[in-house]
Design a protein around this motif. Structure first.
Motif, PDB file in Angstrom:
ATOM      1  N   LEU A 208       0.781  -1.189  -0.082  1.00  0.00           N
ATOM      2  CA  LEU A 208      -0.073   0.149   0.067  1.00  0.00           C
ATOM      3  C   LEU A 208       0.867   1.086   0.060  1.00  0.00           C
ATOM      4  O   LEU A 208       0.227   2.244  -0.183  1.00  0.00           O
ATOM      5  N   PHE A 209       2.132   0.971   0.212  1.00  0.00           N
ATOM      6  CA  PHE A 209       3.086   2.104   0.405  1.00  0.00           C
ATOM      7  C   PHE A 209       3.047   3.155  -0.791  1.00  0.00           C
ATOM      8  O   PHE A 209       3.137   2.784  -2.004  1.00  0.00           O
ATOM      9  N   GLY A 210       2.393   4.481  -0.687  1.00  0.00           N
ATOM     10  CA  GLY A 210       2.534   5.260  -1.781  1.00  0.00           C
ATOM     11  C   GLY A 210       1.205   5.269  -2.563  1.00  0.00           C
ATOM     12  O   GLY A 210       1.056   5.974  -3.753  1.00  0.00           O
ATOM     13  N   LYS A 211       0.440   4.480  -2.218  1.00  0.00           N
ATOM     14  CA  LYS A 211      -0.986   4.037  -3.113  1.00  0.00           C
ATOM     15  C   LYS A 211      -1.983   5.187  -2.923  1.00  0.00           C
ATOM     16  O   LYS A 211      -2.685   5.175  -3.749  1.00  0.00           O
ATOM     17  N   GLU A 212      -1.873   5.797  -1.991  1.00  0.00           N
ATOM     18  CA  GLU A 212      -2.898   6.823  -1.665  1.00  0.00           C
ATOM     19  C   GLU A 212      -3.448   7.639  -2.667  1.00  0.00           C
ATOM     20  O   GLU A 212      -4.485   7.768  -3.093  1.00  0.00           O
ATOM     21  N   PRO A 213      -2.720   8.579  -3.465  1.00  0.00           N
ATOM     22  CA  PRO A 213      -2.986   9.243  -4.582  1.00  0.00           C
ATOM     23  C   PRO A 213      -3.571   8.520  -5.688  1.00  0.00           C
ATOM     24  O   PRO A 213      -4.447   9.020  -6.374  1.00  0.00           O
ATOM     25  N   TYR A 214      -2.876   7.291  -5.725  1.00  0.00           N
ATOM     26  CA  TYR A 214      -3.422   6.406  -7.030  1.00  0.00           C
ATOM     27  C   TYR A 214      -4.988   6.205  -6.663  1.00  0.00           C
ATOM     28  O   TYR A 214      -5.865   6.006  -7.577  1.00  0.00           O
ATOM     29  N   LEU A 215      -5.406   5.876  -5.680  1.00  0.00           N
ATOM     30  CA  LEU A 215      -6.704   5.429  -4.906  1.00  0.00           C
ATOM     31  C   LEU A 215      -7.509   6.538  -5.144  1.00  0.00           C
ATOM     32  O   LEU A 215      -8.709   6.566  -5.805  1.00  0.00           O
ATOM     33  N   ARG A 216      -7.143   7.831  -4.784  1.00  0.00           N
ATOM     34  CA  ARG A 216      -7.839   8.984  -4.904  1.00  0.00           C
ATOM     35  C   ARG A 216      -8.365   9.412  -6.155  1.00  0.00           C
ATOM     36  O   ARG A 216      -9.336   9.592  -6.684  1.00  0.00           O
ATOM     37  N   MET A 218      -8.334   7.065  -8.764  1.00  0.00           N
ATOM     38  CA  MET A 218      -9.494   6.107  -9.210  1.00  0.00           C
ATOM     39  C   MET A 218     -10.821   6.442  -8.772  1.00  0.00           C
ATOM     40  O   MET A 218     -11.854   6.461  -9.512  1.00  0.00           O
ATOM     41  N   GLU A 219     -10.842   6.952  -7.584  1.00  0.00           N
ATOM     42  CA  GLU A 219     -12.247   7.355  -6.863  1.00  0.00           C
ATOM     43  C   GLU A 219     -12.613   8.396  -7.805  1.00  0.00           C
ATOM     44  O   GLU A 219     -13.918   8.406  -8.084  1.00  0.00           O
ATOM     45  N   ARG A 220     -12.010   9.364  -8.038  1.00  0.00           N
ATOM     46  CA  ARG A 220     -12.567  10.613  -8.817  1.00  0.00           C
ATOM     47  C   ARG A 220     -12.704  10.264 -10.058  1.00  0.00           C
ATOM     48  O   ARG A 220     -13.699  10.726 -10.614  1.00  0.00           O
ATOM     49  N   GLY A 221     -11.895   9.430 -10.720  1.00  0.00           N
ATOM     50  CA  GLY A 221     -12.230   8.892 -12.256  1.00  0.00           C
ATOM     51  C   GLY A 221     -13.690   8.318 -12.229  1.00  0.00           C
ATOM     52  O   GLY A 221     -14.648   8.599 -13.149  1.00  0.00           O
ATOM     53  N   LEU A 227     -21.426  10.327 -12.406  1.00  0.00           N
ATOM     54  CA  LEU A 227     -22.283  11.497 -12.288  1.00  0.00           C
ATOM     55  C   LEU A 227     -22.412  11.687 -13.889  1.00  0.00           C
ATOM     56  O   LEU A 227     -23.623  12.353 -13.969  1.00  0.00           O
ATOM     57  N   ALA A 228     -21.731  11.927 -14.603  1.00  0.00           N
ATOM     58  CA  ALA A 228     -21.831  12.177 -16.076  1.00  0.00           C
ATOM     59  C   ALA A 228     -22.980  11.542 -16.584  1.00  0.00           C
ATOM     60  O   ALA A 228     -23.847  11.825 -17.425  1.00  0.00           O
ATOM     61  N   SER A 229     -23.121  10.350 -16.108  1.00  0.00           N
ATOM     62  CA  SER A 229     -24.289   9.343 -16.516  1.00  0.00           C
ATOM     63  C   SER A 229     -25.509   9.335 -15.776  1.00  0.00           C
ATOM     64  O   SER A 229     -26.465   8.732 -16.018  1.00  0.00           O
TER      65      SER A 229
END
Ligand code: MN
Length: 494
Positions: A208-216, A218-221, A227-229
């Motif tokens: 999980l090291f350094g994965k936080e930004p990646y998770l955020r 993916m969440e935003r994507g 929402l667009a749908s």
């Protein structure tokens, strides 16, 4: 866990999710309990009131009904103090008194042989059937005891943690209380399997090291696309797999971390079931799903009634990530199970009371637990570890401490047999009286009717209090009469 343990903090927490709760009652319960426990301390040296307060805070942090939180403050009062249930009923009414009565009936954790243990389990099932809210208090009580387990001796730590892992957590799981189950397991894990705990923790941290930004990212994507749908996403949140559940999966997957796809997962809450299926389609259009990893627990719920859609997708970088899609009602069910009715959600509302399905499942859970207990006995990795089971020639089971001897056995049967024993046969072989017994031994005591009494030297090897007591007291009656009368007078003078 680092939250300050004060009644003010507890009141503040409750106010946030249940603004109309009877806060005076809550404060009163605290003062009442603090007063009753005055002068008592925990093993850690802290004032005793810290414990019920912390247990109540655990439930408040989960946004559980304030009545249950109030009862939790009082949960140890009748057992540990001079204040009675009647006093509680006079001050707090019958509903709270009944909850406290239920928890008191369960009793404290005192392991005294497997029969009494099973008896205690039965009591727990009865209390659970009468009012399942009692289990919420019991779980919170246990969670705090696990949080403070380090102040107990290692033998006790192990037994309490193992019991939490093997008995309490599975019950929480069967009742659908994932939150309780997860906390119980993760807290107990390090005491039961210390090495595995360290290993699992290390692997998890590395993965999980350094994965936080990646998770955020993916969440935003995902959120943008939903929402667009036209789907009104209520919440979207990434979460790591819990450590003990990760460890168990690691074992099932032959220690291959690469085969664990839900190390982290993104949980999406949407308003309706139709939105759930629509969201699944949208995510699959966005990212390629992994074959065989789409699970529809909405049309086919798990046995504990868990509902959700699960899918594992390959993202743009070829990483895999799991999505879990559900409605808020399913989420309440998933986290709190049968307790969902007593849980306040984000909007301060609660699920309607459902049929009392746990009563139906109770027999099933009980059967599972009892089977588990006998399994444990075979594996010798359980709370029974400090006890052994030996047999009389007739096949009666006698439960003794580890390394107990034929003399302990003899006194366990009857004090006369103890006083007059001269030898023993273990598994048909003559042995000396100080021979340590082993699990499963068949023990026959040889008695000499003319024997005057026990040998003082036996005190050097007996293990049970019963044997010690009888040997000592017969020693006393062998003393010359004048010494006995001096001892007697001394005793009276006390
Ligand atoms: Mn307690």
């Amino acid at each position: 866990m680092t939250a300050p343990k004060t009644i003010e903090h507890l009141i503040k927490t409750v106010t946030l999710y249940a603004p109309h709760a009877d806060l005076d009652m809550l404060k009163l319960a605290y003062d009442f309990a603090a007063n009753a426990h005055r002068g008592q301390t925990r093993k850690s040296g802290e004032p005793y009131i810290i414990h019920p307060l912390a247990a109540a805070q655990i439930l408040a942090d989960m946004r559980i009904d304030p009545t249950i939180v109030t009862a939790t403050l009082l949960h140890d009062v009748p057992e540990d103090t001079l204040v009675t249930i009647d006093d509680i009923e006079k001050n707090f009414g019958s509903e709270i008194a009944n909850l406290v009565r239920g928890i008191t009936k369960l009793g404290k954790l005192k392991y005294r042989g497997v029969e009494r243990y099973i008896e205690n389990l039965r009591k727990m099932f009865v209390a659970m059937a009468e009012d399942v809210r009692v289990m919420l208090i019991k779980f919170a009580d246990r969670i705090h005891n696990l949080q403070t387990l380090h102040s107990l001796p290692p033998q006790k730590q192990y037994r309490i943690a193992l019991e939490s892992l093997e008995i309490y957590a599975p019950i929480a799981g069967r009742l659908g209380m994932a939150e309780m189950k997860g906390q119980l397991e993760d807290l107990a894990f390090q005491y039961v399997y210390p090495k595995e705990y360290q290993r699992a923790k290390k692997i998890m941290e590395e993965k999980l090291f350094g994965k936080e930004p990646y998770l955020r990212h993916m969440e935003r994507g995902a959120e943008r696309e939903l929402l667009a749908s036209g789907i009104s996403v209520i919440s979207i949140l990434g979460r790591n797999k819990r450590l003990y559940s990760f460890f168990q999966k690691l074992i099932r997957k032959d220690n291959d971390v690469a085969k664990i796809y839900d190390l982290f997962a993104i949980r999406i809450l949407v308003p309706t079931i139709a939105d759930c299926y629509a969201s699944l389609g949208i995510l699959h259009k966005l990212w390629k799903p992994m074959r065989g990893r789409i699970k529809d627990y909405i049309s086919q719920p798990k046995p504990n009634h868990y509902q959700s859609l699960h899918t594992t997708i390959f993202d743009d970088q070829g990483e895999v990530i799991e999505f879990q899609i559900r409605t808020p009602e399913m989420h309440e069910e998933a986290e709190y199970g049968v307790a969902a009715h007593w849980h306040y959600d984000e909007r301060g509302s609660r699920l309607p009371m459902r049929e009392v399905r746990w009563v139906k499942e109770l027999a099933e859970i009980q059967k599972e637990m009892l089977t588990k207990l006998s399994d444990l006995e075979e594996l010798k990795v359980d709370f029974l570890q400090t006890r052994i089971f030996v047999f009389t020639p007739k096949g009666d089971v006698i439960d003794l401490p580890e390394d107990a001897t034929p003399v302990d056995f003899a006194y366990h049967i009857h004090s006369d047999i103890g006083d007059k024993c001269t030898g023993a046969r273990v598994n048909d072989k003559l042995v000396s009286l100080e021979t340590p017994l082993k699990n499963g031994d068949i023990v026959e005591i040889i008695v000499d009717k003319n024997r005057k009494g026990p040998n003082e030297d036996w005190l050097n090897f007996v293990k049970t209090q019963t044997a010690k007591y009888h040997i000592r007291s017969s020693q006393k009656s062998n003393l010359p009469r004048w010494i006995q009368s001096v001892l007697h007078r001394k005793k009276e003078a006390k």
